[in-house]
Design a protein around this motif. Structure first.
Motif, PDB file in Angstrom:
ATOM      1  N   SER A 190       0.813  -1.221   0.000  1.00 54.91           N
ATOM      2  CA  SER A 190       0.000   0.000   0.000  1.00 54.91           C
ATOM      3  C   SER A 190       0.842   1.265   0.000  1.00 54.91           C
ATOM      4  O   SER A 190       0.384   2.324  -0.455  1.00 54.91           O
ATOM      5  N   ALA A 193       5.689   3.297  -4.075  1.00 48.93           N
ATOM      6  CA  ALA A 193       5.700   4.449  -4.986  1.00 48.93           C
ATOM      7  C   ALA A 193       5.646   3.931  -6.416  1.00 48.93           C
ATOM      8  O   ALA A 193       6.580   3.284  -6.885  1.00 48.93           O
ATOM      9  N   LEU A 194       4.558   4.192  -7.090  1.00 50.27           N
ATOM     10  CA  LEU A 194       4.363   3.687  -8.446  1.00 50.27           C
ATOM     11  C   LEU A 194       4.542   4.802  -9.463  1.00 50.27           C
ATOM     12  O   LEU A 194       4.328   5.979  -9.171  1.00 50.27           O
ATOM     13  N   ASP A 195       4.897   4.411 -10.672  1.00 52.40           N
ATOM     14  CA  ASP A 195       4.963   5.354 -11.773  1.00 52.40           C
ATOM     15  C   ASP A 195       3.575   5.979 -11.966  1.00 52.40           C
ATOM     16  O   ASP A 195       2.550   5.303 -11.832  1.00 52.40           O
ATOM     17  N   PRO A 196       3.519   7.278 -12.282  1.00 52.29           N
ATOM     18  CA  PRO A 196       2.205   7.918 -12.474  1.00 52.29           C
ATOM     19  C   PRO A 196       1.330   7.224 -13.510  1.00 52.29           C
ATOM     20  O   PRO A 196       0.098   7.253 -13.394  1.00 52.29           O
ATOM     21  N   ARG A 199      -0.117   4.493 -11.210  1.00 50.49           N
ATOM     22  CA  ARG A 199      -0.824   5.009 -10.036  1.00 50.49           C
ATOM     23  C   ARG A 199      -2.082   5.787 -10.406  1.00 50.49           C
ATOM     24  O   ARG A 199      -3.131   5.646  -9.765  1.00 50.49           O
ATOM     25  N   ASP A 200      -2.005   6.594 -11.454  1.00 54.08           N
ATOM     26  CA  ASP A 200      -3.095   7.504 -11.771  1.00 54.08           C
ATOM     27  C   ASP A 200      -4.094   6.945 -12.782  1.00 54.08           C
ATOM     28  O   ASP A 200      -5.158   7.544 -12.974  1.00 54.08           O
ATOM     29  N   ALA A 204      -6.833   0.896  -8.553  1.00 49.60           N
ATOM     30  CA  ALA A 204      -6.145   0.612  -7.289  1.00 49.60           C
ATOM     31  C   ALA A 204      -6.586  -0.716  -6.702  1.00 49.60           C
ATOM     32  O   ALA A 204      -5.786  -1.427  -6.077  1.00 49.60           O
ATOM     33  N   PHE A 208      -3.303  -2.897  -5.115  1.00 48.35           N
ATOM     34  CA  PHE A 208      -2.827  -2.843  -3.742  1.00 48.35           C
ATOM     35  C   PHE A 208      -3.434  -3.942  -2.874  1.00 48.35           C
ATOM     36  O   PHE A 208      -4.616  -4.272  -2.987  1.00 48.35           O
TER      37      PHE A 208
END
Length: 280
Positions: A190, A193-196, A199-200, A204, A208
């Motif tokens: 959780s 740090a993921l690449d945008p 992540r975006d 999710a 996660f």
């Protein structure tokens, strides 16, 4: 400006966003021209760049995945439609297909847990014409994508998509037993740090799985023995640092565990069978 010039400029524009800037530019140009990348490189480099290409490049510069811009991603040599409701199929996951085909040569029934686009299930069904498959997902939007992919690939008659959530009691009622189970559950920590672009833009709920990335393994794997025919196998995707932890969960559930590496020689899949033995 010619296509070749536009691709060169686009690759420079994307160099700060993508490690595959030139490839991204070529794929998006082929999409804009409605041709294959091969045709683009062989036949279209000298023609005028099409309207709309710059807009595609700007979307990629904002980290939107190429597969979301084009709406498709190739996996196992097959075209899959993708949307924001699904994870984008990745080449690393082809290891799960390879391991499954090796471990279960002629499955009659295949279950795919967390099917998303249907890539794992449909790739196996494509290779095994005698198999029937069930794909489950907790997202009805993802299931619609998977069903569409099954039909587009001519596999709709052999693939059933079912709304089910393995974190809820009774989710497997009525599914029966299977010779082969595939699973690519959420396994990202959780706090990761993921690449945008991930992540975006990717769901999710499919990424996660708690502080250690193990929550879904702890829930799903102990339920698998009741879903397997005697002699059946399950093939589970893992994060490259999770082999030992997930292997322990599997052995505690009564499985023998074998590790499968991906093309980069990183741990990528565990093959679970019902004869207990040490992980090799």
């Amino acid at each position: 400006m010619t296509v070749a010039q536009a691709i060169h400029a686009a690759a420079q524009r994307l160099s700060a966003t993508s490690d595959t800037a030139r490839l991204d530019a070529e794929v998006l140009m082929a999409h804009a021209l409605q041709c294959s990348r091969t045709d683009l490189l062989l036949r279209h480099m000298g023609v005028p760049a099409p309207d709309g290409f710059d807009a595609l490049i700007e979307r990629r510069a904002r980290h939107e995945p190429v597969a979301h811009i084009t709406g498709h991603q190739e996996f196992w040599g097959l075209p899959f439609r993708v949307t924001s409701a699904t994870l984008i199929p990745r080449g690393d996951s082809e290891t799960i297909v390879e391991a499954a085909l090796d471990a279960c040569a002629a499955p009659a029934r295949v279950l795919d847990c967390g099917t998303g686009t249907g890539a794992l299930l449909l790739s196996v069904l494509h290779e095994r014409s005698g198999a029937q498959g069930v794909g489950i997902d907790a997202s009805s939007d993802a299931l619609a994508v998977a069903q569409g992919n099954a039909e587009a690939l001519g596999l709709g008659a052999r693939a059933q998509m079912v709304l089910a959530d393995w974190t809820q009691g009774g989710w497997a009622d009525g599914l029966g037993r299977f010779d082969l189970i595939l699973a690519n559950p959420p396994y990202v920590e959780s706090s990761a740090a993921l690449d945008p672009s991930v992540r975006d833009y990717e769901p999710a709920s499919a990424l996660f799985a708690g502080a250690e990335g193990l929550d879904d393994y702890r829930i799903l794997i102990p339920q698998l023995p009741e879903l397997l025919h005697p002699g059946g196998v399950a093939v589970i995707e893992i994060g490259y640092q999770q082999a030992q932890a997930v292997g322990q969960i599997a052995t505690q559930a009564g499985f023998a565990v074998k590790l499968r590496l991906d093309l980069a020689d990183r741990p990528r899949a565990l093959v679970l069978s019902q004869e207990r033995q040490a992980m090799v």
